[in-house]
Design a protein around this motif. Structure first.
Motif, PDB file in Angstrom:
ATOM      1  N   LEU A   1      15.274  33.699  93.265  1.00  0.00           N
ATOM      2  CA  LEU A   1      16.538  33.748  92.108  1.00  0.00           C
ATOM      3  C   LEU A   1      17.621  34.539  92.604  1.00  0.00           C
ATOM      4  CD1 LEU A   1      14.546  34.671  88.700  1.00  0.00           C
ATOM      5  CD2 LEU A   1      14.889  32.798  89.852  1.00  0.00           C
ATOM      6  N   ILE A   2      18.800  34.045  91.089  1.00  0.00           N
ATOM      7  CA  ILE A   2      19.704  34.532  92.071  1.00  0.00           C
ATOM      8  C   ILE A   2      20.564  35.682  91.218  1.00  0.00           C
ATOM      9  CG2 ILE A   2      22.301  33.978  93.089  1.00  0.00           C
ATOM     10  CD1 ILE A   2      21.084  31.261  93.725  1.00  0.00           C
ATOM     11  N   ILE A   3      19.744  36.766  91.490  1.00  0.00           N
ATOM     12  CA  ILE A   3      20.303  37.314  89.956  1.00  0.00           C
ATOM     13  C   ILE A   3      21.138  38.042  89.818  1.00  0.00           C
ATOM     14  CG2 ILE A   3      19.842  39.894  89.323  1.00  0.00           C
ATOM     15  CD1 ILE A   3      18.047  38.352  89.925  1.00  0.00           C
ATOM     16  N   GLU A   4      22.545  38.075  91.026  1.00  0.00           N
ATOM     17  CA  GLU A   4      24.442  37.415  90.314  1.00  0.00           C
ATOM     18  C   GLU A   4      24.864  36.477  89.705  1.00  0.00           C
ATOM     19  OE1 GLU A   4      22.732  37.196  93.629  1.00  0.00           O
ATOM     20  OE2 GLU A   4      22.880  39.434  94.309  1.00  0.00           O
ATOM     21  N   GLU A   5      23.928  35.124  89.984  1.00  0.00           N
ATOM     22  CA  GLU A   5      24.384  34.393  88.406  1.00  0.00           C
ATOM     23  C   GLU A   5      23.801  34.558  86.968  1.00  0.00           C
ATOM     24  OE1 GLU A   5      25.705  31.513  88.989  1.00  0.00           O
ATOM     25  OE2 GLU A   5      26.727  32.383  90.771  1.00  0.00           O
ATOM     26  N   TYR A   6      22.302  35.341  87.386  1.00  0.00           N
ATOM     27  CA  TYR A   6      21.511  35.613  86.251  1.00  0.00           C
ATOM     28  C   TYR A   6      22.789  36.812  84.982  1.00  0.00           C
ATOM     29  CZ  TYR A   6      18.557  38.486  83.355  1.00  0.00           C
ATOM     30  OH  TYR A   6      18.342  39.326  82.503  1.00  0.00           O
ATOM     31  N   THR A   7      23.182  37.782  85.477  1.00  0.00           N
ATOM     32  CA  THR A   7      24.297  38.604  85.499  1.00  0.00           C
ATOM     33  C   THR A   7      25.521  37.765  84.234  1.00  0.00           C
ATOM     34  OG1 THR A   7      25.693  38.609  87.327  1.00  0.00           O
ATOM     35  CG2 THR A   7      22.900  39.979  86.619  1.00  0.00           C
ATOM     36  N   LYS A   8      26.033  37.118  85.032  1.00  0.00           N
ATOM     37  CA  LYS A   8      26.967  35.831  84.459  1.00  0.00           C
ATOM     38  C   LYS A   8      26.262  34.982  83.430  1.00  0.00           C
ATOM     39  CE  LYS A   8      28.811  34.903  88.984  1.00  0.00           C
ATOM     40  NZ  LYS A   8      29.498  34.099  90.430  1.00  0.00           N
ATOM     41  N   LEU A   9      25.281  34.943  83.300  1.00  0.00           N
ATOM     42  CA  LEU A   9      24.740  33.863  82.009  1.00  0.00           C
ATOM     43  C   LEU A   9      24.598  34.723  80.912  1.00  0.00           C
ATOM     44  CD1 LEU A   9      22.039  32.142  83.763  1.00  0.00           C
ATOM     45  CD2 LEU A   9      23.915  31.565  83.148  1.00  0.00           C
ATOM     46  N   LEU A  10      24.275  36.576  80.818  1.00  0.00           N
ATOM     47  CA  LEU A  10      24.409  37.372  80.130  1.00  0.00           C
ATOM     48  C   LEU A  10      25.223  37.409  79.172  1.00  0.00           C
ATOM     49  CD1 LEU A  10      22.092  40.400  82.154  1.00  0.00           C
ATOM     50  CD2 LEU A  10      21.632  38.546  80.168  1.00  0.00           C
ATOM     51  N   GLY A  11      25.090  37.733  78.177  1.00  0.00           N
ATOM     52  CA  GLY A  11      26.282  37.545  77.406  1.00  0.00           C
ATOM     53  C   GLY A  11      26.384  38.303  75.475  1.00  0.00           C
TER      54      GLY A  11
ATOM     55  N   SER B   1      13.438  34.355  78.674  1.00  0.00           N
ATOM     56  CA  SER B   1      11.685  34.389  79.175  1.00  0.00           C
ATOM     57  C   SER B   1      11.904  33.787  80.831  1.00  0.00           C
ATOM     58  CB  SER B   1      11.384  33.741  78.268  1.00  0.00           C
ATOM     59  OG  SER B   1      10.468  33.444  77.941  1.00  0.00           O
ATOM     60  N   PHE B   2      11.303  34.231  81.578  1.00  0.00           N
ATOM     61  CA  PHE B   2      10.748  34.075  82.546  1.00  0.00           C
ATOM     62  C   PHE B   2       9.577  34.677  83.304  1.00  0.00           C
ATOM     63  CE2 PHE B   2      11.945  38.466  82.865  1.00  0.00           C
ATOM     64  CZ  PHE B   2      11.037  39.073  83.935  1.00  0.00           C
ATOM     65  N   THR B   3       9.424  33.846  84.604  1.00  0.00           N
ATOM     66  CA  THR B   3       8.070  34.390  84.858  1.00  0.00           C
ATOM     67  C   THR B   3       7.708  35.676  85.482  1.00  0.00           C
ATOM     68  OG1 THR B   3       5.887  33.253  85.977  1.00  0.00           O
ATOM     69  CG2 THR B   3       8.239  32.385  86.897  1.00  0.00           C
ATOM     70  N   GLN B   4       7.069  36.224  86.172  1.00  0.00           N
ATOM     71  CA  GLN B   4       6.232  36.886  86.897  1.00  0.00           C
ATOM     72  C   GLN B   4       6.282  36.498  88.219  1.00  0.00           C
ATOM     73  OE1 GLN B   4       4.144  40.567  86.053  1.00  0.00           O
ATOM     74  NE2 GLN B   4       5.499  41.773  87.501  1.00  0.00           N
ATOM     75  N   VAL B   5       5.337  35.839  88.584  1.00  0.00           N
ATOM     76  CA  VAL B   5       4.922  34.468  89.269  1.00  0.00           C
ATOM     77  C   VAL B   5       5.354  33.480  89.221  1.00  0.00           C
ATOM     78  CG1 VAL B   5       3.498  34.402  91.038  1.00  0.00           C
ATOM     79  CG2 VAL B   5       4.396  36.212  90.950  1.00  0.00           C
TER      80      VAL B   5
ATOM     81  N   GLN C   1      13.973  44.354  87.245  1.00  0.00           N
ATOM     82  CA  GLN C   1      15.525  44.026  86.342  1.00  0.00           C
ATOM     83  C   GLN C   1      16.429  43.092  85.589  1.00  0.00           C
ATOM     84  OE1 GLN C   1      17.104  43.471  90.639  1.00  0.00           O
ATOM     85  NE2 GLN C   1      18.996  43.600  90.296  1.00  0.00           N
ATOM     86  N   ILE C   2      15.263  42.479  85.773  1.00  0.00           N
ATOM     87  CA  ILE C   2      15.643  41.309  85.015  1.00  0.00           C
ATOM     88  C   ILE C   2      15.809  41.635  83.348  1.00  0.00           C
ATOM     89  CG2 ILE C   2      14.795  39.157  84.215  1.00  0.00           C
ATOM     90  CD1 ILE C   2      13.863  38.347  87.027  1.00  0.00           C
ATOM     91  N   VAL C   3      14.139  42.609  83.384  1.00  0.00           N
ATOM     92  CA  VAL C   3      14.411  43.371  82.116  1.00  0.00           C
ATOM     93  C   VAL C   3      15.270  43.833  81.617  1.00  0.00           C
ATOM     94  CG1 VAL C   3      12.743  44.477  80.421  1.00  0.00           C
ATOM     95  CG2 VAL C   3      11.503  42.840  81.993  1.00  0.00           C
TER      96      VAL C   3
ATOM     97  N   GLY D   1      18.173  41.858  80.850  1.00  0.00           N
ATOM     98  CA  GLY D   1      18.347  41.944  79.612  1.00  0.00           C
ATOM     99  C   GLY D   1      18.823  42.706  78.151  1.00  0.00           C
ATOM    100  N   HIS D   2      17.866  43.548  78.805  1.00  0.00           N
ATOM    101  CA  HIS D   2      17.527  44.563  77.966  1.00  0.00           C
ATOM    102  C   HIS D   2      19.553  44.886  77.485  1.00  0.00           C
ATOM    103  CE1 HIS D   2      13.435  45.827  77.363  1.00  0.00           C
ATOM    104  NE2 HIS D   2      13.754  44.200  76.800  1.00  0.00           N
ATOM    105  N   LEU D   3      19.617  45.441  78.381  1.00  0.00           N
ATOM    106  CA  LEU D   3      21.785  45.803  78.454  1.00  0.00           C
ATOM    107  C   LEU D   3      22.590  44.731  78.145  1.00  0.00           C
ATOM    108  CD1 LEU D   3      22.124  47.280  82.456  1.00  0.00           C
ATOM    109  CD2 LEU D   3      22.112  48.828  79.838  1.00  0.00           C
ATOM    110  N   ALA D   4      22.280  43.463  78.211  1.00  0.00           N
ATOM    111  CA  ALA D   4      23.074  42.797  77.085  1.00  0.00           C
ATOM    112  C   ALA D   4      22.491  42.388  75.621  1.00  0.00           C
ATOM    113  CB  ALA D   4      22.737  41.272  77.152  1.00  0.00           C
ATOM    114  N   GLY D   5      21.498  43.593  75.278  1.00  0.00           N
ATOM    115  CA  GLY D   5      20.820  43.787  73.718  1.00  0.00           C
ATOM    116  C   GLY D   5      20.006  42.677  73.433  1.00  0.00           C
ATOM    117  N   ALA D   6      19.413  41.519  74.387  1.00  0.00           N
ATOM    118  CA  ALA D   6      18.164  40.632  74.104  1.00  0.00           C
ATOM    119  C   ALA D   6      16.907  41.101  74.260  1.00  0.00           C
ATOM    120  CB  ALA D   6      18.662  39.873  75.236  1.00  0.00           C
TER     121      ALA D   6
END
Length: 599
Positions: free
Chosen positions: A348-358, A365-369, A381-383, A386-391
């Motif tokens: 997963l590209i975490i930098e792109e994930y942070t851009k999706l959060l808003g 919702s994501f898989t651990q493996v 890190q993903i959790v 996500g929580h920092l974005a209020g999700a």
């Protein structure tokens, strides 16, 4: 009694055996387990390993003697509920189970002065004797324990299983630049030179009857563990024992079998809580599997809380079970689904994930493996992001719980789901973990018996979790089987399982890379035991068919994960997937068969 312990060497094993025999003979109903030559055939409901388990010091430990009439997991003779409560039903709250002494050790006896079995969930071994009843009556117990404690142990290292034709060298893996210290050459234990591996895979394999099966005249090689795992005899016997001695509906009855069944069912819930390190047993909801758990969240919390314009984030790695329920909800409520991309290794590209959060992000919702690639995602890190974005955040742990320790409190996800059949338990049982306050704020998705406090024709009052999400008669026996499976892997140790499987993954990866025309799909730096590939010149089903001729079971297809396979330009792969009962010899056979195909 003298033991002649040399601090730099092992104790006199004959004297140690004598001590152990004295100890076991003193137990009520016990035979002489170390001296006996025939394997124990009677079922022991505490789930001990048949024929011995590997102890913490690397020695196989023989187990308890024969019980002609094995006691209920819930106790011997009288129901634990009756013993503890003076009755078999809690009249103040008839839908709440009583504590199971088999889960919470205590010194109980029935009316005939027969001791109960308070150690069923304690990982019993010669190094864990404190839970046994009436040890204070035997003067030699302390000496036996002191002897065992003085055994000098070496650092745990993976053991190369018998039958392997090759050794792991020090290649430059694309996902592992150097061999970690735990995979280096094993060190000997003191002057004795005895190596103490974390477990012996050949002993482990004896617990799985189906591994003796023959397919096309060949011994079965089960490399389809990502689809489902095989079941140890301890789980099979525990389910059989339930139906022979405990079968009843649970909770609302004033009779013995209802109490036994309730204690066994709620005892299994307690085991799941401990396995996941959940804060409360009320956070564990039994469901059919990970798929049903995700649908439960979508159709209860999602229906209740998401509004038009809200966004749900999933990853490109997801199984269809973590895509389709959100698509259905999005179509119904006009939501938007956004996708975390992956790189060319399947990470997963975490930098792109942070851009999706808003501010519109309401759920991640994501898989651990990944079930298709084996990629282990940076879940904490993903959790956190996500929580920092209020999700709210849901983690699909279907492929992780059998390969690595899981701590839901450390993970801090709002929900965590898994299927029992992926962790050596029966099919048709699974778990939804949810934070207790969140579960209690969520409306149930099914209505019926067992989940209500009071019903009139005008109004229904629901129980709090977990009962509010367990309408009707649940899968009682298989929940008990899940508890037995958790006992089994916990006694071996998830850390040891993870270490051994990673070693096997390295070994298999090195050999598969040497097969001409083979392309591995998914080369993340952090992987679990999945090896997806395509072979030049062959359709994936043709490879699967040829492997089956050798008794090798693998999955060929899209693995219910079409989006991630298409990301790599393929519609299907061949997917061998490993478990802790697999061996290097089995990997050798897989690779040799693929080499023959290419020739």
């Amino acid at each position: 009694m003298s033991t002649n312990i040399n601090e730099d060497s092992l104790p006199n094993l004959l004297e140690l055996e004598k001590l152990a025999n004295q100890f076991f003979k003193a137990l009520p109903g016990s035979a002489d387990p170390i001296a006996q030559t025939e394997p124990i055939k009677e079922y022991n409901p505490v789930g001990d390993y048949a024929g011995g388990i590997p102890g913490a010091n690397g020695f196989p430990i023989a187990l308890f003697g024969n019980n002609p009439q094995p006691p209920s997991l819930a106790g011997v003779g009288a129901s634990p509920s009756a013993v503890n409560q003076g009755n078999v039903i809690n009249l103040n709250e008839p839908q709440t189970s009583f504590e199971d002494p088999a889960v919470q050790p205590s010194h109980l006896s029935n009316g005939n002065n027969v001791p109960a079995t308070p150690f069923s969930g304690n990982g019993l071994s010669l190094n864990n004797l404190n839970g046994l009843p009436y040890l204070q009556d035997h003067s030699f117990e302390k000496e036996l324990q002191d002897t065992l404690n003085k055994i000098n142990t070496a650092p745990a290292v993976p053991q190369l299983p018998f039958g392997s034709a090759q050794q792991v060298s020090d290649p430059s893996y694309y996902f592992l630049k150097t061999i970690p210290p735990q995979f280096s050459a094993p060190k000997s234990s003191g002057a004795s030179g005895i190596i103490n591996p974390p477990f012996d895979v050949n002993i482990i394999r004896q617990d799985f009857p189906i591994l003796k099966e023959r397919v096309n005249g060949k011994q079965l090689v089960w490399l389809d563990n990502a689809a489902t795992t095989q079941k140890p005899k301890q789980v099979i016997d525990r389910i059989s024992y339930f139906y022979e001695h405990e079968n009843s509906n649970i909770h609302r009855a004033a009779h013995e079998l209802a109490a036994r069944a309730t204690d066994a069912y709620e005892g299994a819930r307690k085991k799941v809580q401990n396995f996941l390190n959940a804060a409360s047993v009320n956070e564990i909801v039994f469901v059919r599997g990970a798929t049903e758990a995700i649908n439960l969240v979508a159709k209860s919390w999602g229906e209740q809380n998401l509004q038009a314009g809200d966004e749900i984030i999933v990853s490109h790695l997801e199984h269809h079970a973590n895509i389709v329920p959100w698509q259905q909800l999005a179509s119904k409520k006009n939501l938007k689904i956004r996708v975390i991309p992956v790189d060319d290794d399947g990470q997963l590209i975490i930098e792109e994930y942070t851009k999706l959060l808003g501010p519109k992000t309401k759920l991640v919702s994501f898989t651990q493996v990944s079930n298709a690639l084996g990629t282990v995602t940076p879940a904490e890190q993903i959790v956190r992001l996500g929580h920092l974005a209020g999700a709210k955040v849901l983690v699909d742990g279907a492929q992780s719980v059998s390969h690595m320790p899981v701590d839901v409190q450390a993970l801090d996800a709002d929900w965590f789901v898994f299927s029992g059949h992926k962790v050596f338990a029966p099919t048709g049982i699974g778990v939804l973990y949810g934070k207790e306050d969140l579960l209690n704020e969520t409306q149930p998705w099914q209505g019926g018996g067992n989940m209500i406090v009071d019903v009139t024709f005008e109004h229904t009052q629901y129980h709090n979790a977990p009962a509010r999400f367990e309408a009707g008669t649940g899968n009682i026996a298989d929940a008990v089987g899940l508890g037995a499976a958790i006992d089994y892997v916990s006694r071996i140790g998830m850390e040891k399982i993870s270490t051994y499987e990673h070693y096997l993954l390295i070994y298999a990866t090195q050999l598969l890379k040497e097969v001409p025309g083979l392309r591995l799909i998914g080369t993340a730096a952090n992987k679990a035991s999945v090896l997806s590939f395509v072979l030049e010149g062959y359709k994936t089903e043709e490879v699967g068919h040829e492997l089956n001729k050798q008794g090798i079971a693998v999955r060929s297809g899209h693995h219910c994960a079409q989006p991630i396979l298409r990301r790599f330009g393929v519609e299907s792969t061949v997917r061998p997937s490993l478990a802790f009962y697999n061996t290097c010899a089995e990997v050798d056979l897989l690779v040799e068969t693929l080499h023959r195909l290419k020739k």
